[in-house]
Design a protein around this motif. Structure first.
Motif, PDB file in Angstrom:
ATOM      1  N   TYR A 161       1.151  -1.494   0.356  1.00 46.23           N
ATOM      2  CA  TYR A 161      -0.075   0.215  -0.022  1.00 46.23           C
ATOM      3  C   TYR A 161       0.849   1.157   0.015  1.00 46.23           C
ATOM      4  O   TYR A 161       0.530   2.201  -0.802  1.00 46.23           O
ATOM      5  CB  TYR A 161      -0.804   0.407   1.458  1.00 46.23           C
ATOM      6  N   GLN A 162       2.317   0.946   0.448  1.00 48.00           N
ATOM      7  CA  GLN A 162       2.568   2.788   1.127  1.00 48.00           C
ATOM      8  C   GLN A 162       3.789   1.974  -0.822  1.00 48.00           C
ATOM      9  O   GLN A 162       3.714   3.739  -1.171  1.00 48.00           O
ATOM     10  CB  GLN A 162       3.777   2.140   1.705  1.00 48.00           C
ATOM     11  N   ALA A 163       3.963   1.395  -1.158  1.00 47.44           N
ATOM     12  CA  ALA A 163       4.099   1.399  -2.194  1.00 47.44           C
ATOM     13  C   ALA A 163       4.109   1.961  -3.830  1.00 47.44           C
ATOM     14  O   ALA A 163       4.018   2.746  -4.582  1.00 47.44           O
ATOM     15  CB  ALA A 163       5.110   0.694  -3.063  1.00 47.44           C
ATOM     16  N   MET A 164       2.554   1.964  -3.896  1.00 49.08           N
ATOM     17  CA  MET A 164       1.598   2.357  -4.369  1.00 49.08           C
ATOM     18  C   MET A 164       1.710   3.679  -4.409  1.00 49.08           C
ATOM     19  O   MET A 164       1.128   4.090  -5.444  1.00 49.08           O
ATOM     20  CB  MET A 164      -0.138   1.320  -3.935  1.00 49.08           C
ATOM     21  N   SER A 165       1.200   3.892  -2.737  1.00 49.56           N
ATOM     22  CA  SER A 165       0.680   5.637  -2.820  1.00 49.56           C
ATOM     23  C   SER A 165       2.196   6.100  -3.541  1.00 49.56           C
ATOM     24  O   SER A 165       1.738   7.221  -3.838  1.00 49.56           O
ATOM     25  CB  SER A 165       0.165   5.784  -1.400  1.00 49.56           C
TER      26      SER A 165
ATOM     27  N   THR B  79     -13.286   7.160  -2.106  1.00 46.25           N
ATOM     28  CA  THR B  79     -12.170   7.131  -2.622  1.00 46.25           C
ATOM     29  C   THR B  79     -11.144   6.346  -2.420  1.00 46.25           C
ATOM     30  O   THR B  79     -10.828   5.839  -1.414  1.00 46.25           O
ATOM     31  CB  THR B  79     -11.739   9.141  -3.088  1.00 46.25           C
ATOM     32  N   VAL B  80     -10.324   5.524  -3.371  1.00 42.86           N
ATOM     33  CA  VAL B  80      -9.722   4.454  -3.203  1.00 42.86           C
ATOM     34  C   VAL B  80      -7.948   5.327  -2.980  1.00 42.86           C
ATOM     35  O   VAL B  80      -7.994   6.127  -3.577  1.00 42.86           O
ATOM     36  CB  VAL B  80      -9.160   4.007  -4.331  1.00 42.86           C
ATOM     37  N   MET B  81      -7.839   5.513  -1.826  1.00 47.35           N
ATOM     38  CA  MET B  81      -6.272   6.463  -1.416  1.00 47.35           C
ATOM     39  C   MET B  81      -4.935   5.797  -1.935  1.00 47.35           C
ATOM     40  O   MET B  81      -3.604   6.034  -2.460  1.00 47.35           O
ATOM     41  CB  MET B  81      -6.294   7.126  -0.300  1.00 47.35           C
ATOM     42  N   SER B  82      -5.055   4.172  -1.925  1.00 51.89           N
ATOM     43  CA  SER B  82      -4.402   3.446  -2.112  1.00 51.89           C
ATOM     44  C   SER B  82      -4.609   1.957  -1.843  1.00 51.89           C
ATOM     45  O   SER B  82      -5.999   1.562  -1.400  1.00 51.89           O
ATOM     46  CB  SER B  82      -2.854   2.902  -1.019  1.00 51.89           C
ATOM     47  N   TYR B  83      -3.815   1.193  -2.498  1.00 51.57           N
ATOM     48  CA  TYR B  83      -4.396  -0.234  -3.081  1.00 51.57           C
ATOM     49  C   TYR B  83      -3.137  -1.592  -3.416  1.00 51.57           C
ATOM     50  O   TYR B  83      -2.194  -0.726  -3.452  1.00 51.57           O
ATOM     51  CB  TYR B  83      -5.327  -0.687  -4.125  1.00 51.57           C
ATOM     52  N   CYS B  84      -3.737  -2.332  -2.733  1.00 56.60           N
ATOM     53  CA  CYS B  84      -2.490  -3.576  -3.704  1.00 56.60           C
ATOM     54  C   CYS B  84      -2.993  -4.560  -4.262  1.00 56.60           C
ATOM     55  O   CYS B  84      -4.583  -5.445  -4.364  1.00 56.60           O
ATOM     56  CB  CYS B  84      -1.869  -3.983  -2.500  1.00 56.60           C
TER      57      CYS B  84
END
Lengths: 411, 154
Positions: A161-165, B79-84
């Motif tokens: 999640y950190q990497a994507m952000s 809203t999607v703030m981050s995802y994996c």
């Protein structure tokens, strides 16, 4: 405060996945013995010991008590520090405080991890077990992702999640993570104290399986066995005991945010890629060190990177470059050992992770680069006057910073 | 002079049994949330000082360091703030189909809610996309009453 320098470093002979030939105390003893050897000091010379490793990772408790003789601490003040990934640097910072305050003149910082004897995943889980179990009782499903379940693949899941952000906000691409990974693994191949020592290409990284997009197996750190000891001294002792070839600790800082991962019960309120503590801690350290323009004044960086995207992220968060610029530095070759800002010439935590020692190995690498005592092939060719080292961990929230230099800051 | 490992020492097996521990958890915010979820609604707690809205709600504002108890309802879209994209489950076993796991800021909330986003290919996912909860037909007051999130065309 008084000037303080690292006058010597001792590593275990190797950092590997399994040291089956020694137990914990013997492994610690190797590193302490090496540090004493390298400085020509005896245990009697050392006035106090600071000590750090992770809690519960080896399934043992209070190790500073039953390792006291092997770390040569008998009859001396001893304090144990455990701040997660930053443990190593926190332990060194504590040694610095002892000497800077005037309390002692020669202090030894001992850090280690022997991950093969334990289970890091269990150790990490221990941080969140009560919260996670409460959520499971209320319908969280860790396997299907239902009910706020998350964390595919343990800490890699959380780091993804950190990497994507980070990728989203910086404009870097997943291929930049591959490239940084290849660069650091290839640096590690030159470092006899690195764990994963294989010259690696971008294609090699891209051939590894995806764990949780955007992070691949080839983006993640190993689990290592190893220990590192550093001896710090006051200016008076530097003059008395050494030829002057030491590394001065000229700036340090640390800070925490709220836990920005796995905050199940109270809601996560901070982007794991924000990392405000890095800004706070580095600004404090730069101010102490008299650094106004880190990107120009620093000669090298050693970043704490459990995952390959983090080297790039930290360069930005620590003010070495502007947000969104780190991947451009990578593309321009600036982060290579011969580049303008060599970054993780050691191979980083990403190539060697005996956790308790990992944030110690950043400043010790900087110190040995400054002293030009690097063993192996990763000595940075240019003269290193100022070096930045960094530690990171906790629940993605705790940052330590230390700036080392070839000269003390004149007061 | 490469280092050579000495002979192996003895290894003994040991175990810590975590089920012997007794953790006491507050958990009021999760009860508030799951009670509301029975009616397909999402509730959190707001801080009067800074206005932060937490879901699940704590009893203490983590920014202002004061006790808080004002219950507020937030939207089931956000809203999607981050995802994996998870290719393996929490034990490391490969998943048959990749799972998009997202950190979602629900409209009206300031904390991030975790949920799976279903119905799009992983390559089409992006930070900033809008999503809406898809509820179980018969919610029972469980976090799993939200089956998943789907992409919202606005």
């Amino acid at each position: 405060m008084r000037n303080v320098a690292i006058i010597g470093v001792g590593y275990t002979p190797v950092f590997v996945s399994k040291r089956k030939d020694v137990n914990i105390v013997e492994m610690i003893s190797e590193s302490v013995g090496a540090a004493l050897n390298n400085t020509g000091l005896t245990p009697d010379d050392i006035q106090a010991v600071t000590y750090g490793n992770m809690q519960t990772f080896e399934g043992v408790n209070l190790p500073h008590l039953w390792t006291s003789d092997h770390m040569r601490a008998l009859n001396k003040p001893t304090i144990r520090i455990s701040t997660g990934g930053t443990t190593g640097m926190s332990t060194l910072q504590a040694a610095y405080y002892y000497v800077a305050s005037g309390m002692y003149d020669l202090v030894m910082a001992v850090t280690w991890e022997k991950q093969s004897e334990g289970d890091s995943q269990v150790g990490l889980s221990g941080i969140v077990v009560p919260e996670a179990m409460t959520m499971v009782q209320h319908g969280m499903d860790l396997f299907s992702g239902k009910g706020m379940g998350f964390g595919g693949g343990g800490s890699t899941g959380a780091a993804s999640y950190q990497a994507m952000s980070y990728l989203h906000h910086s404009g870097a691409s997943p291929e930049h993570i591959d490239k940084m990974a290849a660069l650091e693994r290839s640096n590690a191949a030159l470092n006899p104290y690195a764990h994963l020592r294989k010259k690696t290409t971008v294609e090699d990284v891209q051939a590894t399986p995806m764990v949780a997009f955007p992070l691949r197996f080839g983006h993640t750190c190993p689990t290592s066995d190893g220990a590192t000891t550093a001896i710090v001294a006051s200016e008076e002792m530097v003059n008395k005991l050494t030829d002057g070839n030491v590394a001065w600790i000229v700036g340090l800082g640390s800070a925490t945010s709220d836990p920005c991962t796995a905050n199940f019960l109270e809601g996560q309120i901070t982007d794991p890629a924000e990392q405000m503590p890095a800004k706070i801690a580095s600004e404090k350290a730069y101010k102490m060190a008299g650094i106004e323009d880190p990107g120009r004044e620093l000669d090298m960086c050693e970043m704490y990177n459990g995952f390959a995207h983090q080297s790039l992220m930290w360069l930005e968060k620590l003010g070495v470059c502007k947000e969104g610029e780190a991947h451009k530095m990578l593309d321009a070759g600036a982060l290579n050992i011969e580049g303008e800002m060599p970054t993780n010439a050691s191979g980083g935590v990403f190539s060697t992770n005996a956790i308790g020692a990992s944030a110690m190995n950043r400043p010790t690498e900087c110190a040995l680069q400054i002293m030009r005592k690097i063993e192996g092939g990763h000595q940075i060719p240019k003269k290193i006057k100022k070096a930045l080292s960094h530690g990171w961990g906790g629940m993605f929230q705790y940052v330590t910073v230390m700036v080392l230099a070839d000269e003390p800051v004149s007061s | 002079m490469a280092f050579e490992m000495g002979p192996e020492t003895r290894q003994v097996q040991g175990m810590w049994d975590i089920s012997t521990y007794r953790y006491r958890m507050e958990g009021g915010g999760v009860r508030l949330l799951t009670e509301a979820m029975k009616e397909k609604r999402i509730k959190g707690v707001r801080c009067n000082e800074c206005g932060m809205v937490y879901v699940p709600g704590p009893t203490y504002c983590r920014k202002c360091f004061v006790d808080i108890d004002e219950v507020v309802e937030v939207e089931d879209r956000g809203t999607v703030m981050s995802y994996c994209v998870e290719l393996a489950d929490v034990r490391g076993n490969p998943r048959e189909t990749p799972l998009i796991s997202a950190m979602i800021e629900l409209d009206g909330a300031d904390s991030w809610f975790v949920g799976a986003v279903v119905g799009i290919e992983p390559e089409e996912a992006s930070v900033g996309m809008r999503v809406k909860a898809v509820w179980a037909e018969n919610p029972v007051g469980s976090l799993s009453d939200i089956e998943y999130f789907e992409v919202l065309e606005e």
